[in-house]
Design a protein around this motif. Structure first.
Motif, mmCIF file in Angstrom:
data_model
loop_
_atom_site.group_PDB
_atom_site.id
_atom_site.type_symbol
_atom_site.label_atom_id
_atom_site.label_comp_id
_atom_site.label_asym_id
_atom_site.label_seq_id
_atom_site.Cartn_x
_atom_site.Cartn_y
_atom_site.Cartn_z
ATOM 1 N N ALA A 265 20.167 -5.845 0.077
ATOM 2 C CA ALA A 265 20.151 -7.056 0.928
ATOM 3 C C ALA A 265 20.239 -7.939 0.465
ATOM 4 N N GLY A 266 20.386 -8.010 -1.002
ATOM 5 C CA GLY A 266 20.466 -9.015 -2.632
ATOM 6 C C GLY A 266 19.250 -9.731 -2.716
ATOM 7 N N LEU A 267 18.190 -9.366 -2.211
ATOM 8 C CA LEU A 267 17.083 -10.586 -2.125
ATOM 9 C C LEU A 267 15.847 -9.835 -2.987
ATOM 10 N N GLU A 268 15.670 -10.889 -3.836
ATOM 11 C CA GLU A 268 14.736 -10.091 -5.154
ATOM 12 C C GLU A 268 13.563 -10.581 -3.753
ATOM 13 N N MET A 269 12.424 -9.320 -3.293
ATOM 14 C CA MET A 269 10.991 -9.487 -3.143
ATOM 15 C C MET A 269 9.983 -8.816 -3.359
ATOM 16 N N LYS A 270 9.312 -9.992 -3.234
ATOM 17 C CA LYS A 270 7.873 -10.168 -4.654
ATOM 18 C C LYS A 270 6.512 -9.509 -3.119
ATOM 19 N N VAL A 271 6.175 -8.299 -4.293
ATOM 20 C CA VAL A 271 4.611 -8.081 -3.425
ATOM 21 C C VAL A 271 3.632 -8.342 -3.517
ATOM 22 N N ILE A 272 3.060 -9.316 -3.170
ATOM 23 C CA ILE A 272 1.754 -10.449 -2.902
ATOM 24 C C ILE A 272 0.568 -9.645 -2.412
ATOM 25 N N SER A 273 -1.054 -9.394 -2.786
ATOM 26 C CA SER A 273 -1.811 -9.340 -2.735
ATOM 27 C C SER A 273 -2.362 -9.710 -2.350
ATOM 28 N N GLY A 274 -3.630 -9.047 -1.331
ATOM 29 C CA GLY A 274 -4.079 -9.432 0.014
ATOM 30 C C GLY A 274 -4.713 -10.801 -0.073
ATOM 31 N N PRO A 275 -5.767 -11.206 -1.349
ATOM 32 C CA PRO A 275 -5.862 -12.052 -1.892
ATOM 33 C C PRO A 275 -5.215 -13.869 -1.605
ATOM 34 N N GLU A 276 -3.466 -12.992 -1.855
ATOM 35 C CA GLU A 276 -3.189 -14.161 -2.588
ATOM 36 C C GLU A 276 -2.108 -14.112 -1.030
ATOM 37 N N GLU A 277 -2.225 -13.488 -0.116
ATOM 38 C CA GLU A 277 -1.943 -13.103 0.948
ATOM 39 C C GLU A 277 -2.779 -14.637 2.138
ATOM 40 N N ALA A 278 -4.057 -14.055 1.895
ATOM 41 C CA ALA A 278 -4.666 -15.038 2.222
ATOM 42 C C ALA A 278 -4.926 -16.083 2.145
ATOM 43 N N GLU B 214 1.089 -1.398 0.201
ATOM 44 C CA GLU B 214 0.352 -0.006 0.274
ATOM 45 C C GLU B 214 0.366 1.333 -0.302
ATOM 46 N N ALA B 215 2.148 1.259 0.094
ATOM 47 C CA ALA B 215 2.886 2.310 -0.020
ATOM 48 C C ALA B 215 3.361 2.736 -0.645
ATOM 49 N N GLN B 216 3.010 4.136 -0.684
ATOM 50 C CA GLN B 216 2.957 4.894 -2.700
ATOM 51 C C GLN B 216 4.985 5.070 -2.757
ATOM 52 N N ASN B 217 5.867 4.724 -2.045
ATOM 53 C CA ASN B 217 7.319 4.397 -2.285
ATOM 54 C C ASN B 217 7.886 3.307 -2.639
ATOM 55 N N ARG B 218 6.989 2.511 -2.407
ATOM 56 C CA ARG B 218 7.298 0.614 -2.593
ATOM 57 C C ARG B 218 8.041 0.407 -3.485
ATOM 58 N N ARG B 219 8.295 1.439 -4.769
ATOM 59 C CA ARG B 219 9.592 0.543 -5.841
ATOM 60 C C ARG B 219 10.375 1.011 -4.962
ATOM 61 N N ILE B 220 10.626 2.570 -4.179
ATOM 62 C CA ILE B 220 11.973 2.812 -3.627
ATOM 63 C C ILE B 220 12.650 1.834 -2.608
ATOM 64 N N PHE B 221 11.630 0.973 -1.803
ATOM 65 C CA PHE B 221 12.283 0.424 -1.032
ATOM 66 C C PHE B 221 12.663 -0.698 -1.369
ATOM 67 N N ILE B 222 11.832 -1.771 -1.970
ATOM 68 C CA ILE B 222 12.017 -2.690 -3.002
ATOM 69 C C ILE B 222 13.444 -2.858 -4.158
ATOM 70 N N ASP B 223 13.936 -1.758 -4.351
ATOM 71 C CA ASP B 223 15.378 -1.855 -4.780
ATOM 72 C C ASP B 223 16.162 -1.553 -3.249
ATOM 73 N N LYS B 224 15.564 -0.696 -2.463
ATOM 74 C CA LYS B 224 16.989 -1.191 -1.846
ATOM 75 C C LYS B 224 16.870 -2.100 -0.961
ATOM 76 N N VAL B 225 15.551 -2.762 -0.385
ATOM 77 C CA VAL B 225 15.941 -4.360 -0.510
ATOM 78 C C VAL B 225 16.964 -5.085 -1.847
ATOM 79 N N ARG B 226 17.102 -5.150 -2.288
ATOM 80 C CA ARG B 226 17.963 -5.885 -3.760
ATOM 81 C C ARG B 226 18.996 -5.630 -3.883
#
Length: 550
Positions: free
Chosen positions: A108-121, A93-105
């Protein structure tokens, strides 16, 4: 595309939530068994102020990246080949999620996938339901995270309902209580409850039209509420009751945070967000008229593992097994049991059980038949430690393996059956393991252990030569054991004759044997078959040899 497992593999699964980041590292074997090598959790509060400001805050991102880097380094040091990492509500839900995902990559060297609410369920449902024996019941699954609450409905198969609500312990707390440092009055708490009911109204309406018999709650919030009820109001720690939850709510929201942290059963680190969690669960339970929620310690990371395993060939095959079968096979494979031999012994044991019941030599029930099946599958599991006394090692393993879906009494029957599948016949005065069983279980073991002894001897060569084994009414009150084999079964034939005395003790009748050999199947095989005695020389003593049947 299903991926085969050609050798042992180490895999790691990371769940980056709004409140915490969790790590699961497992070793997966080619036979699809797996061992948990490490489980870690770090509270990072990634969602702090994120739902109010619509952005992940720099300090929160830094905390998350530090934890993720440590987890990734730990996994790589252990030799992990694949890391599956997902992020949930705060990130999606964060507007700056792309910045965060790039920072993690980058850091931390991780490919972080953001999943939807139903997929989380869906993943939570899969992770929690895969360890439960629902016995044909439909269950509602509730997971209260920091930023969202996931709902799923199902009977262990494909989910019938999935939803994700924008209700989380951190989100609700931030929206209504700020830092939650002060006591909360009853009026404000009622406002929070109305907010929960408003955001959940559509889900509640749909769920009221879908009957379910059980409610299961996962997440740290629900576990904390169960502990709070147990420590303060006599709960059992494994469930949350509607009445107990109301009392917990009144206790918790009436205290400032300094006093809240001292309440028995509450982790002080959750004291600032627990009121939001209480309101969410209470609002859902009252809206759906739920009296009690059972607590599970599993969640999203376990669903990631189940989903990953399901993409392998062995994983797809195991999906058709019951919870108890999955547990038994997984345990057997983890101790490197001879699976073809175990399956053959189990098949023969059930043939003996069914045909023996059909002619009236025993009256054991279907539940005990199933315990014989599982005991037969695991009869040699103790050989993992040592073949010498492997029946005793197997007894210990089965009693202490934490096999899912079994009661302790069922595990005891299986374990003692395995203990006496060779060597001595069970006696109360001599064997404390047998004496500890109740009389009904003792009667069952006397039958099951003899059938297992015979079935094991009928695959003595571990070659599956005996294709069928059945009891028939013999002459002069005897019981005839008829064997069908596709080649010389002399080793099995004479092996089973060693159990005459035990058979007579359990069933009160003498046993005779005969064996019919059948050739390998042809394109149009004749219905006639040739019968003859095995070629091995019989012992000088023992029951009179039966006339082979053609």
């Amino acid at each position: 595309m299903l991926q085969p497992l050609n050798g042992p593999r180490l895999a790691a699964f990371i769940d980056l939530g709004t409140n915490s980041v969790r790590l699961l590292i497992v070793r997966v074997n080619p036979n699809h068994s797996y061992h948990v090598l490490s489980e870690q959790k770090e509270t990072v509060r990634l969602g702090a102020e994120a739902f109010v400001l619509r952005k992940l805050q720099p300090e929160a991102m830094d905390r998350a990246v530090v934890a993720l880097r440590q987890f990734a380094e730990m996994a790589r040091r252990m030799g992990v080949e694949e890391i599956v990492a997902v992020a949930t509500a705060a990130t999606r839900e964060a507007q700056n999620r792309r910045i965060f995902i790039d920072k993690v990559r980058r850091e931390a060297g991780l490919e972080m996938k953001v999943i939807s609410g139903p997929e989380e369920a869906r993943l939570i449902y899969r992770g929690v339901s895969s360890t439960m024996d629902l016995k044909g019941r439909t269950a509602l699954f509730i997971d209260i995270g920091g930023g969202s609450t996931e709902l799923a409905l199902g009977d262990g198969g494909d989910p019938r309902f999935l939803d994700s609500l924008k209700l989380g312990a951190i989100r609700v707390t931030n929206e209504f209580l700020g830092d939650a440092s002060e006591a909360v009055g009853n009026q404000l708490y009622e406002v929070m409850l109305r907010h929960v009911r408003h955001l959940s109204v559509r889900a509640v309406e749909r769920l009221t039209r879908l009957p379910f018999q059980l409610t299961v709650g996962s997440s740290g919030t629900i576990e904390s509420l169960a502990q709070l009820e147990a420590a303060n109001f006599g709960g059992d720690g494994a469930t949350v009751s509607a009445e107990g939850l109301g009392r917990v709510a009144r206790l918790i929201y009436s205290l400032p945070i300094a006093e809240r942290r001292k309440v028995a059963g509450l982790n002080p680190a959750r004291a600032d967000i627990i009121i939001g969690g209480v309101a969410i669960l209470q609002g859902l339970m009252s809206g759906l008229k739920i009296d009690r929620v059972s607590v599970s310690g599993r969640g999203l990371k376990d669903g990631l593992l189940a989903d990953w395993l399901g993409r392998t060939e062995a994983g797809r095959a195991s999906a058709d097994l019951s919870l108890r079968e999955r547990g038994v096979f997984q345990f057997g494979r983890s101790v490197n049991f001879d699976e073809p031999h175990a399956r053959t012994v189990a098949r023969i044991a059930l043939e003996l059980f069914d045909s023996g019941r059909a002619i009236g030599i025993h009256r054991r029930n279907d539940a005990e038949r199933e315990l014989l099946y599982f005991a037969a599958l695991l009869h040699d599991c103790g050989a993992f430690l040592s073949y010498h006394n492997h029946h005793a090692h197997g007894h210990y393993f089965i009693r202490n393996a934490d096999l899912l879906g079994f009661t302790q009494e069922e595990l005891e029957v299986m374990a003692v059956t395995v203990l006496f599948h060779r060597k001595e016949y069970p006696r109360k005065k001599v064997h404390p393991e047998f004496a500890a069983l109740d009389p009904k279980a003792q009667d069952a073991v006397r039958v099951l252990c003899v059938l297992l002894r015979m079935a094991e001897s009928l695959d003595r060569s571990h070659s599956g030569v005996v294709k069928k084994a059945e009891f028939r009414e013999g002459t002069d009150g005897t019981v005839a054991l008829e064997l069908t084999a596709d080649r010389d079964c002399s080793l099995e034939y004479w092996g089973v004759r060693r159990h005459h005395k035990a058979f007579e003790k359990s069933f009160g009748r003498r046993l005779t044997e005969s064996c019919a050999w059948v050739s390998e199947p042809e394109v149009n095989p004749p219905r006639r078959r040739k019968a003859q005695e095995p070629s091995a020389r019989p012992p000088r003593s023992g029951p009179k040899k039966a006339t082979p049947k053609g």
